[in-house]
Write a protein that holds these residues in place. Structure first.
Motif, PDB file in Angstrom:
ATOM      1  N   SER A  42       0.829  -1.206   0.000  1.00 16.03           N
ATOM      2  CA  SER A  42       0.000   0.000   0.000  1.00 16.03           C
ATOM      3  C   SER A  42       0.862   1.254   0.000  1.00 16.03           C
ATOM      4  O   SER A  42       2.035   1.234   0.357  1.00 16.03           O
ATOM      5  CB  SER A  42      -0.915   0.021   1.219  1.00 16.03           C
ATOM      6  OG  SER A  42      -0.154   0.306   2.373  1.00 16.03           O
ATOM      7  N   VAL A  76      -2.797  -1.409  -2.814  1.00 13.89           N
ATOM      8  CA  VAL A  76      -3.858  -0.596  -2.238  1.00 13.89           C
ATOM      9  C   VAL A  76      -3.434   0.873  -2.238  1.00 13.89           C
ATOM     10  O   VAL A  76      -2.417   1.233  -1.654  1.00 13.89           O
ATOM     11  CB  VAL A  76      -4.185  -1.050  -0.794  1.00 13.89           C
ATOM     12  CG1 VAL A  76      -5.245  -0.155  -0.176  1.00 13.89           C
ATOM     13  CG2 VAL A  76      -4.632  -2.505  -0.771  1.00 13.89           C
ATOM     14  N   GLY A 112      -3.959   4.169  -0.758  1.00 14.68           N
ATOM     15  CA  GLY A 112      -4.528   4.602   0.511  1.00 14.68           C
ATOM     16  C   GLY A 112      -4.934   6.058   0.515  1.00 14.68           C
ATOM     17  O   GLY A 112      -4.432   6.871  -0.261  1.00 14.68           O
ATOM     18  N   THR A 136      -5.367   6.278  -8.137  1.00 14.88           N
ATOM     19  CA  THR A 136      -5.693   4.896  -8.486  1.00 14.88           C
ATOM     20  C   THR A 136      -5.563   4.693  -9.990  1.00 14.88           C
ATOM     21  O   THR A 136      -5.015   3.669 -10.442  1.00 14.88           O
ATOM     22  CB  THR A 136      -7.108   4.535  -7.995  1.00 14.88           C
ATOM     23  OG1 THR A 136      -7.168   4.743  -6.576  1.00 14.88           O
ATOM     24  CG2 THR A 136      -7.454   3.093  -8.312  1.00 14.88           C
ATOM     25  N   ASP A 172      -6.599  -1.757  -5.716  1.00 13.40           N
ATOM     26  CA  ASP A 172      -7.758  -1.415  -4.901  1.00 13.40           C
ATOM     27  C   ASP A 172      -7.470  -0.076  -4.231  1.00 13.40           C
ATOM     28  O   ASP A 172      -6.341   0.413  -4.258  1.00 13.40           O
ATOM     29  CB  ASP A 172      -8.013  -2.512  -3.865  1.00 13.40           C
ATOM     30  CG  ASP A 172      -9.433  -2.529  -3.323  1.00 13.40           C
ATOM     31  OD1 ASP A 172     -10.251  -1.664  -3.708  1.00 13.40           O
ATOM     32  OD2 ASP A 172      -9.730  -3.418  -2.501  1.00 13.40           O
ATOM     33  N   SER A 173      -8.458   0.512  -3.620  1.00 12.89           N
ATOM     34  CA  SER A 173      -8.254   1.731  -2.835  1.00 12.89           C
ATOM     35  C   SER A 173      -8.964   1.548  -1.500  1.00 12.89           C
ATOM     36  O   SER A 173      -9.898   0.753  -1.383  1.00 12.89           O
ATOM     37  CB  SER A 173      -8.777   2.959  -3.576  1.00 12.89           C
ATOM     38  OG  SER A 173     -10.139   2.822  -3.868  1.00 12.89           O
ATOM     39  N   TYR A 174      -8.476   2.297  -0.501  1.00 18.27           N
ATOM     40  CA  TYR A 174      -9.018   2.123   0.850  1.00 18.27           C
ATOM     41  C   TYR A 174      -8.737   3.370   1.668  1.00 18.27           C
ATOM     42  O   TYR A 174      -7.653   3.959   1.573  1.00 18.27           O
ATOM     43  CB  TYR A 174      -8.365   0.900   1.507  1.00 18.27           C
ATOM     44  CG  TYR A 174      -8.970   0.502   2.827  1.00 18.27           C
ATOM     45  CD1 TYR A 174     -10.195  -0.131   2.883  1.00 18.27           C
ATOM     46  CD2 TYR A 174      -8.299   0.735   4.023  1.00 18.27           C
ATOM     47  CE1 TYR A 174     -10.756  -0.520   4.087  1.00 18.27           C
ATOM     48  CE2 TYR A 174      -8.848   0.343   5.241  1.00 18.27           C
ATOM     49  CZ  TYR A 174     -10.078  -0.281   5.264  1.00 18.27           C
ATOM     50  OH  TYR A 174     -10.633  -0.671   6.459  1.00 18.27           O
ATOM     51  N   SER A 175      -9.698   3.763   2.470  1.00 19.13           N
ATOM     52  CA  SER A 175      -9.511   4.849   3.430  1.00 19.13           C
ATOM     53  C   SER A 175      -9.619   4.241   4.821  1.00 19.13           C
ATOM     54  O   SER A 175     -10.645   3.672   5.162  1.00 19.13           O
ATOM     55  CB  SER A 175     -10.590   5.925   3.244  1.00 19.13           C
ATOM     56  OG  SER A 175     -10.466   6.530   1.985  1.00 19.13           O
ATOM     57  N   TYR A 195      -7.987  -3.288   6.547  1.00 15.72           N
ATOM     58  CA  TYR A 195      -8.209  -3.778   5.183  1.00 15.72           C
ATOM     59  C   TYR A 195      -7.870  -5.265   5.118  1.00 15.72           C
ATOM     60  O   TYR A 195      -8.638  -6.066   4.585  1.00 15.72           O
ATOM     61  CB  TYR A 195      -7.354  -2.980   4.196  1.00 15.72           C
ATOM     62  CG  TYR A 195      -7.457  -3.449   2.766  1.00 15.72           C
ATOM     63  CD1 TYR A 195      -8.385  -2.881   1.905  1.00 15.72           C
ATOM     64  CD2 TYR A 195      -6.628  -4.449   2.267  1.00 15.72           C
ATOM     65  CE1 TYR A 195      -8.491  -3.298   0.580  1.00 15.72           C
ATOM     66  CE2 TYR A 195      -6.726  -4.879   0.963  1.00 15.72           C
ATOM     67  CZ  TYR A 195      -7.655  -4.304   0.125  1.00 15.72           C
ATOM     68  OH  TYR A 195      -7.762  -4.732  -1.186  1.00 15.72           O
ATOM     69  N   GLU A 224     -10.356  -7.434   7.268  1.00 19.73           N
ATOM     70  CA  GLU A 224     -11.660  -7.552   6.615  1.00 19.73           C
ATOM     71  C   GLU A 224     -11.654  -8.568   5.472  1.00 19.73           C
ATOM     72  O   GLU A 224     -12.671  -9.165   5.157  1.00 19.73           O
ATOM     73  CB  GLU A 224     -12.098  -6.186   6.061  1.00 19.73           C
ATOM     74  CG  GLU A 224     -12.451  -5.180   7.123  1.00 19.73           C
ATOM     75  CD  GLU A 224     -12.583  -3.752   6.579  1.00 19.73           C
ATOM     76  OE1 GLU A 224     -12.604  -3.557   5.350  1.00 19.73           O
ATOM     77  OE2 GLU A 224     -12.642  -2.831   7.424  1.00 19.73           O
ATOM     78  N   ARG A 225     -10.493  -8.776   4.862  1.00 19.11           N
ATOM     79  CA  ARG A 225     -10.384  -9.666   3.705  1.00 19.11           C
ATOM     80  C   ARG A 225      -9.673 -10.973   4.027  1.00 19.11           C
ATOM     81  O   ARG A 225      -9.349 -11.745   3.124  1.00 19.11           O
ATOM     82  CB  ARG A 225      -9.663  -8.931   2.565  1.00 19.11           C
ATOM     83  CG  ARG A 225     -10.548  -7.847   1.979  1.00 19.11           C
ATOM     84  CD  ARG A 225      -9.748  -6.768   1.284  1.00 19.11           C
ATOM     85  NE  ARG A 225     -10.597  -5.709   0.769  1.00 19.11           N
ATOM     86  CZ  ARG A 225     -11.104  -4.729   1.501  1.00 19.11           C
ATOM     87  NH1 ARG A 225     -10.859  -4.659   2.783  1.00 19.11           N
ATOM     88  NH2 ARG A 225     -11.869  -3.805   0.961  1.00 19.11           N
TER      89      ARG A 225
END
Length: 164
Positions: free
Chosen positions: A7, A34, A36, A51, A67-70, A76, A79-80
């Protein structure tokens, strides 16, 4: 299947980021990159723009997913149901900071998320998004830090932040 997660904020993605990503992709069956978003940072490029640039530059690597994530990266992964963070380190300062985060992520995840470190190659030890932005602010040779495919975008954005 071995899955790693790399990330960064990628504002912009640098040649050093690309190198670490390409090397890490060889170590995993799948590498999730990722992009971020940290609410404390002021970005030059939006999450969508960052992205898009990452996708453009990494599209030729088959086993990469973008992917992207905040939020917290460790969340992250939790959760996966993933367990490996990949981090590039350029110098002792990077290493000290990333060791701190690696320990925190390991604790927060109840010892389920670990971190693997890849040292930067010597030609990228001084490459950073911060340096690329500073060069771009003054219209410099940003191609030394970012891929030529995005260099013009970075230079154009730098004009908005150039000193008056």
């Amino acid at each position: 299947m071995r899955v790693g997660v790399y990330s960064g904020s990628f504002d912009p993605i640098t040649l050093g980021h690309q190198d670490v990503i390409k090397r890490a992709a060889k170590m995993f069956d799948r590498l999730i990159v990722v992009v971020g978003n940290n609410s404390e940072k002021k970005y030059w490029f939006s999450l969508e723009e960052r992205t898009e640039m990452v996708k453009e530059l990494l599209q030729d690597i088959d086993n990469i997913e973008i992917d992207s994530y905040s939020g917290l990266l460790v969340n992250y992964l939790i959760e996966r149901d993933l367990s490996i963070i990949v981090k590039g380190v350029r110098n002792q300062e990077d290493c000290a900071l990333e060791l701190y985060f690696a320990d925190g992520n390991y604790i927060i995840s109840d010892k389920k998320v670990d971190t693997v470190f890849l040292p930067a190659l010597k030609e990228y030890m001084h490459t950073s998004s911060t340096a690329a932005r500073e060069i771009a602010r003054y219209g410099g040779k940003v191609e030394c830090y970012v891929d030529e495919r995005i260099a013009q975008r970075v230079l154009e954005r730098g004009k908005k932040f150039a000193p008056k």
